[in-house]
Design a protein around this motif. Structure first.
Motif, PDB file in Angstrom:
ATOM      1  N   SER A  81       0.847  -1.191   0.000  1.00  0.00           N
ATOM      2  CA  SER A  81       0.000   0.000   0.000  1.00  0.00           C
ATOM      3  C   SER A  81       0.883   1.242   0.000  1.00  0.00           C
ATOM      4  CB  SER A  81      -0.890   0.013   1.243  1.00  0.00           C
ATOM      5  OG  SER A  81      -0.075   0.134   2.421  1.00  0.00           O
ATOM      6  N   ASP A  82       0.262   2.414  -0.257  1.00  0.00           N
ATOM      7  CA  ASP A  82       1.018   3.665  -0.208  1.00  0.00           C
ATOM      8  C   ASP A  82       1.633   3.873   1.175  1.00  0.00           C
ATOM      9  OD1 ASP A  82       0.282   4.066  -2.787  1.00  0.00           O
ATOM     10  OD2 ASP A  82      -0.883   5.903  -2.446  1.00  0.00           O
ATOM     11  N   ALA A  83       0.865   3.574   2.210  1.00  0.00           N
ATOM     12  CA  ALA A  83       1.361   3.788   3.573  1.00  0.00           C
ATOM     13  C   ALA A  83       2.591   2.908   3.843  1.00  0.00           C
ATOM     14  CB  ALA A  83       0.258   3.484   4.583  1.00  0.00           C
ATOM     15  N   ARG A  84       2.538   1.674   3.371  1.00  0.00           N
ATOM     16  CA  ARG A  84       3.667   0.771   3.602  1.00  0.00           C
ATOM     17  C   ARG A  84       4.902   1.235   2.821  1.00  0.00           C
ATOM     18  NH1 ARG A  84       3.924  -5.716   2.207  1.00  0.00           N
ATOM     19  NH2 ARG A  84       5.682  -6.224   3.607  1.00  0.00           N
ATOM     20  N   LEU A  85       4.695   1.716   1.602  1.00  0.00           N
ATOM     21  CA  LEU A  85       5.826   2.215   0.819  1.00  0.00           C
ATOM     22  C   LEU A  85       6.438   3.444   1.476  1.00  0.00           C
ATOM     23  CD1 LEU A  85       4.668   1.788  -2.897  1.00  0.00           C
ATOM     24  CD2 LEU A  85       6.352   0.454  -1.642  1.00  0.00           C
ATOM     25  N   GLU A  86       5.596   4.307   2.047  1.00  0.00           N
ATOM     26  CA  GLU A  86       6.132   5.481   2.741  1.00  0.00           C
ATOM     27  C   GLU A  86       6.990   5.044   3.929  1.00  0.00           C
ATOM     28  OE1 GLU A  86       3.547   8.553   3.934  1.00  0.00           O
ATOM     29  OE2 GLU A  86       3.101   9.229   1.892  1.00  0.00           O
ATOM     30  N   ARG A  87       6.516   4.031   4.679  1.00  0.00           N
ATOM     31  CA  ARG A  87       7.248   3.593   5.870  1.00  0.00           C
ATOM     32  C   ARG A  87       8.568   2.928   5.497  1.00  0.00           C
ATOM     33  NH1 ARG A  87       2.320   1.412   7.334  1.00  0.00           N
ATOM     34  NH2 ARG A  87       3.147  -0.699   6.968  1.00  0.00           N
ATOM     35  N   VAL A  88       8.564   2.120   4.454  1.00  0.00           N
ATOM     36  CA  VAL A  88       9.750   1.315   4.146  1.00  0.00           C
ATOM     37  C   VAL A  88      10.647   2.029   3.130  1.00  0.00           C
ATOM     38  CG1 VAL A  88      10.573  -0.912   3.283  1.00  0.00           C
ATOM     39  CG2 VAL A  88       8.469  -0.798   4.645  1.00  0.00           C
ATOM     40  N   ALA A  89      10.145   2.138   1.885  1.00  0.00           N
ATOM     41  CA  ALA A  89      10.978   2.751   0.839  1.00  0.00           C
ATOM     42  C   ALA A  89      11.127   4.248   1.047  1.00  0.00           C
ATOM     43  CB  ALA A  89      10.375   2.485  -0.537  1.00  0.00           C
ATOM     44  N   GLY A  90      10.141   4.870   1.714  1.00  0.00           N
ATOM     45  CA  GLY A  90      10.187   6.309   1.907  1.00  0.00           C
ATOM     46  C   GLY A  90      10.893   6.751   3.169  1.00  0.00           C
ATOM     47  N   SER A  91      11.407   5.818   3.917  1.00  0.00           N
ATOM     48  CA  SER A  91      12.195   6.192   5.086  1.00  0.00           C
ATOM     49  C   SER A  91      13.513   6.804   4.628  1.00  0.00           C
ATOM     50  CB  SER A  91      12.476   4.955   5.942  1.00  0.00           C
ATOM     51  OG  SER A  91      13.325   4.058   5.226  1.00  0.00           O
ATOM     52  N   ALA A  92      14.204   7.462   5.550  1.00  0.00           N
ATOM     53  CA  ALA A  92      15.493   8.065   5.198  1.00  0.00           C
ATOM     54  C   ALA A  92      16.444   7.010   4.649  1.00  0.00           C
ATOM     55  CB  ALA A  92      16.096   8.759   6.421  1.00  0.00           C
ATOM     56  N   LEU A  93      16.456   5.827   5.301  1.00  0.00           N
ATOM     57  CA  LEU A  93      17.343   4.757   4.852  1.00  0.00           C
ATOM     58  C   LEU A  93      16.901   4.205   3.499  1.00  0.00           C
ATOM     59  CD1 LEU A  93      19.801   3.058   5.611  1.00  0.00           C
ATOM     60  CD2 LEU A  93      18.236   1.441   6.735  1.00  0.00           C
ATOM     61  N   GLY A  94      15.557   4.070   3.307  1.00  0.00           N
ATOM     62  CA  GLY A  94      15.053   3.529   2.053  1.00  0.00           C
ATOM     63  C   GLY A  94      15.369   4.422   0.863  1.00  0.00           C
ATOM     64  N   LEU A  95      15.117   5.730   1.005  1.00  0.00           N
ATOM     65  CA  LEU A  95      15.411   6.650  -0.092  1.00  0.00           C
ATOM     66  C   LEU A  95      16.909   6.746  -0.350  1.00  0.00           C
ATOM     67  CD1 LEU A  95      12.848   9.537   0.524  1.00  0.00           C
ATOM     68  CD2 LEU A  95      12.838   7.857  -1.327  1.00  0.00           C
ATOM     69  N   LYS A  96      17.688   6.684   0.731  1.00  0.00           N
ATOM     70  CA  LYS A  96      19.140   6.698   0.541  1.00  0.00           C
ATOM     71  C   LYS A  96      19.572   5.499  -0.297  1.00  0.00           C
ATOM     72  CE  LYS A  96      23.572   6.811   2.985  1.00  0.00           C
ATOM     73  NZ  LYS A  96      24.241   6.835   4.317  1.00  0.00           N
ATOM     74  N   GLY A  97      18.971   4.351  -0.043  1.00  0.00           N
ATOM     75  CA  GLY A  97      19.297   3.162  -0.821  1.00  0.00           C
ATOM     76  C   GLY A  97      18.927   3.310  -2.283  1.00  0.00           C
ATOM     77  N   ILE A  98      17.744   3.923  -2.545  1.00  0.00           N
ATOM     78  CA  ILE A  98      17.308   4.112  -3.929  1.00  0.00           C
ATOM     79  C   ILE A  98      18.265   5.028  -4.676  1.00  0.00           C
ATOM     80  CG2 ILE A  98      15.527   5.198  -5.360  1.00  0.00           C
ATOM     81  CD1 ILE A  98      13.457   4.129  -3.347  1.00  0.00           C
ATOM     82  N   PHE A  99      18.599   6.157  -4.065  1.00  0.00           N
ATOM     83  CA  PHE A  99      19.458   7.120  -4.758  1.00  0.00           C
ATOM     84  C   PHE A  99      20.907   6.637  -4.853  1.00  0.00           C
ATOM     85  CE2 PHE A  99      15.836   9.890  -3.943  1.00  0.00           C
ATOM     86  CZ  PHE A  99      15.734  10.535  -5.161  1.00  0.00           C
ATOM     87  N   LYS A 100      21.367   5.864  -3.847  1.00  0.00           N
ATOM     88  CA  LYS A 100      22.713   5.300  -3.967  1.00  0.00           C
ATOM     89  C   LYS A 100      22.758   4.258  -5.094  1.00  0.00           C
ATOM     90  CE  LYS A 100      24.989   7.614  -0.946  1.00  0.00           C
ATOM     91  NZ  LYS A 100      26.092   8.519  -1.395  1.00  0.00           N
ATOM     92  N   ALA A 101      21.638   3.523  -5.263  1.00  0.00           N
ATOM     93  CA  ALA A 101      21.571   2.574  -6.376  1.00  0.00           C
ATOM     94  C   ALA A 101      21.618   3.306  -7.710  1.00  0.00           C
ATOM     95  CB  ALA A 101      20.293   1.742  -6.271  1.00  0.00           C
ATOM     96  N   MET A 102      20.957   4.467  -7.801  1.00  0.00           N
ATOM     97  CA  MET A 102      21.021   5.264  -9.030  1.00  0.00           C
ATOM     98  C   MET A 102      22.441   5.757  -9.277  1.00  0.00           C
ATOM     99  SD  MET A 102      17.400   7.365  -8.820  1.00  0.00           S
ATOM    100  CE  MET A 102      17.589   8.160 -10.422  1.00  0.00           C
ATOM    101  N   GLU A 103      23.133   6.136  -8.192  1.00  0.00           N
ATOM    102  CA  GLU A 103      24.550   6.518  -8.309  1.00  0.00           C
ATOM    103  C   GLU A 103      25.360   5.404  -8.964  1.00  0.00           C
ATOM    104  OE1 GLU A 103      25.848   9.453  -4.587  1.00  0.00           O
ATOM    105  OE2 GLU A 103      26.482   7.366  -4.651  1.00  0.00           O
ATOM    106  N   SER A 104      25.187   4.186  -8.441  1.00  0.00           N
ATOM    107  CA  SER A 104      26.012   3.065  -8.906  1.00  0.00           C
ATOM    108  C   SER A 104      25.665   2.651 -10.323  1.00  0.00           C
ATOM    109  CB  SER A 104      25.851   1.869  -7.959  1.00  0.00           C
ATOM    110  OG  SER A 104      24.526   1.361  -8.021  1.00  0.00           O
ATOM    111  N   ARG A 105      24.421   2.926 -10.746  1.00  0.00           N
ATOM    112  CA  ARG A 105      24.006   2.546 -12.100  1.00  0.00           C
ATOM    113  C   ARG A 105      24.349   3.597 -13.148  1.00  0.00           C
ATOM    114  NH1 ARG A 105      18.194   0.900  -9.790  1.00  0.00           N
ATOM    115  NH2 ARG A 105      18.576  -1.281  -9.273  1.00  0.00           N
ATOM    116  N   TYR A 106      24.848   4.719 -12.710  1.00  0.00           N
ATOM    117  CA  TYR A 106      25.131   5.817 -13.646  1.00  0.00           C
ATOM    118  C   TYR A 106      26.153   5.387 -14.697  1.00  0.00           C
ATOM    119  CZ  TYR A 106      26.752  10.394 -15.287  1.00  0.00           C
ATOM    120  OH  TYR A 106      27.102  11.473 -16.058  1.00  0.00           O
TER     121      TYR A 106
END
Length: 556
Positions: free
Chosen positions: A434-459
């Motif tokens: 759900s949106d709420a679950r995505l906010e809690r997990v992927a939208g946490s500070a650690l979750g977003l950091k992981g997403i953007f660090k993955a984008m860094e590595s894929r550049y």
């Protein structure tokens, strides 16, 4: 400055059984008129599968018809894609030479890589190798045109035995060579290879001035090592054009087509999830589908208005040093009779002043570049002597055995399989959440950091096409909070930060759940844009290249 016509052969839906016949007949009639009026050239693209946007998949064929109906106007193949899965280099050399003979030496040969996923995937062309394939093919093509016989080639992407490629072009050593450019790095690439730059980015005069200056700086330097056997030092720029004595009428007739051009381009290169044979791009455009995109049609780089207004804009391009303007007149649903009227008026009231100034400007350019071009020619490896003992027998040769993969290749394959399974697991989690679950997990500070660090590595720096700047992401939560991330890109690395960019070239705004779903591929970016769930503001060319820049993981 010269004035030419530029055709994608656009055909917005709905169609009838005569639509394509009518499209080609009218385009040829417009070119016949342009020939009589004194336009310099007509350029025809080669695009495949891009419904509505470009019905010009066999440009050499319809340009041959244009050559047969005209006597003066130059015939521009602009461009023929060269990655090897598109077409064999011998076919390109043969087609260009034949067209040059049919036209009595009026051909301009533009080449390129192409970058739409619709075309690349349709022909099985790799984004990672397409530029290297283009460069290798271009070298082979130019040698095929001047070597008699062609002495053969054994390279990384293709192998061609010694053959006499016929016919040879009428123009010697070969037709003028060009390459398609959309960013500054490809403009530098054009200059480094001694090729004319065909810029299809609808740049403003100020942008064109900077690009042209860098182009000629490289042309005049030791960095210029011609890909062909003659340097073609020319900088050309495309822009929509429609002129009428009444300004309001000009805008009424010309603006929608120019905007549709930009929207259809973005559909294929930036945000569209295309359903071949079913998508209706024009209907989406009319429904206001571009509302998620800011600046989809920049009228500051469109020659739409009265003769005086268009002359003033054209003069700014002339002062910026542009050698040729490629005028896109057949765009969207522009009416044939209006295009003919516009061409007549443009030739009568805009062109004469430029034609009067052109001889002196060209003489100055020839004098200024004479020595640099002579020096560049000496840096080009000469044509090769063939092997007189090379014999082709009627008996077929042997077939090379299939090579077993190396240990390194096996490890890379296993790693790719593991990454694919991990990505599938993440996508499954996102689609079930759900949106709420995505906010809690992927939208946490650690979750977003992981997403953007993955984008860094894929550049992938080489896919950034010279872009050096920042992209900003403004991500909102259900409770009204907004977190801002930015990625700074340059020629070597990407750096993600949880802060605003200083001067972002592109801004993307979305909710955290929508952003996560788009990044994972769970939410179609076209749907998100059309419904306003994501907003894009800034440089659409950068947006179109994000997938390439981040290893095809980002769908923007």
């Amino acid at each position: 400055m010269r004035f030419s016509l530029f055709y994608e052969l656009q055909m917005p839906r709905p169609w009838d059984e005569d639509s394509e016949q009518r499209l080609l007949d009218q385009a040829l009639e417009q070119i016949e008129l342009a020939d009589r009026l004194g336009f310099h050239a007509v350029w025809g693209v080669e695009h495949h599968f891009l419904e509505e946007y470009a019905h010009s998949s066999a440009s050499a064929v319809w340009l041959a018809a244009a050559a047969a109906r005209t006597t003066r106007i130059r015939i521009g193949l602009g461009i023929m894609p060269l990655p090897v899965n598109y077409q064999h280099p011998a076919r390109v050399a043969e087609a260009a030479a034949t067209l040059d003979l049919v036209s009595h030496g009026r051909v301009e040969l533009g080449t390129g890589e192409t970058s739409s996923e619709t075309e690349l995937a349709g022909f099985g062309v790799s984004r990672q190798t397409k530029r290297a394939e283009w460069a290798e093919s271009l070298d082979v093509i130019t040698r095929m045109m001047v070597e008699e016989p062609f002495a053969g080639h054994d390279g990384k992407y293709l192998s061609v035995p010694q053959r006499n490629v016929i016919p040879k072009p009428r123009q010697k050593p070969h037709p003028p060579l060009w390459v398609a450019c959309s960013q500054r790095d490809t403009i530098r690439l054009a200059a480094e290879n001694g090729l004319g730059a065909l810029s299809f980015s609808f740049a403003t005069p100020e942008e064109a001035d900077a690009w042209r200056a860098e182009y000629y700086e490289v042309i005049a330097s030791e960095r210029c090592v011609p890909a062909g056997f003659e340097v073609n030092a020319n900088f050309a720029l495309a822009l929509p054009m429609h002129v009428h004595a009444d300004a309001a009428t000009a805008r009424e007739r010309g603006t929608e087509g120019a905007r549709f051009f930009g929207y259809a381009l973005a559909h294929y290169y930036a945000f569209g999830d295309h359903r071949p044979g079913f998508s209706d791009i024009y209907a989406e455009f009319l429904r206001g589908g571009a509302k998620g995109i800011a600046g989809a049609a920049d009228e500051g780089s469109a020659a739409i208005g009265t003769p005086a207004e268009v002359s003033a804009l054209a003069q700014r391009y002339e002062e910026a040093g542009v050698d040729e303007l490629l005028l896109a007149v057949q765009v969207g649903n522009s009416r044939h009779e209006h295009i003919l009227e516009s061409l007549e008026l443009f030739a009568k009231e805009v062109m004469p002043a430029f034609e009067e100034r052109r001889p002196a400007l060209e003489a100055e350019k020839v004098s200024r570049l004479a020595e640099p071009l002579r020096a560049a020619g000496l840096r080009r490896a000469p044509k090769r002597a063939p092997d007189p003992n090379h014999v082709v027998t009627p008996v077929a040769g042997t077939i090379a055995p299939v090579r077993d993969p190396s240990p390194k290749e096996r490890v890379a394959s296993l790693r790719a399989q593991a990454e694919g399974r991990a990505q599938a697991a993440v996508k499954g989690f996102i689609s079930r959440s759900s949106d709420a679950r995505l906010e809690r997990v992927a939208g946490s500070a650690l979750g977003l950091k992981g997403i953007f660090k993955a984008m860094e590595s894929r550049y992938v720096p080489e896919n950034a096409s010279g872009f050096d700047g920042e992209i900003q992401f403004d991500l909102s939560y259900a409770d009204g909070r907004v977190t801002t991330w930015s990625i700074a890109l340059n020629h070597t690395e990407a750096t993600a930060r949880n802060q605003a960019a200083r001067d972002p070239a592109l801004k993307l705004t979305a909710s955290v759940p929508d952003f996560v779903r788009i990044i994972s591929g769970d939410l179609a970016p076209a749907k998100a844009l059309l419904t306003g769930r994501v907003q894009i503001k800034g440089d659409l060319v950068v947006a179109a290249r994000m997938g390439e820049m981040f290893g095809q993981q980002s769908p923007f």
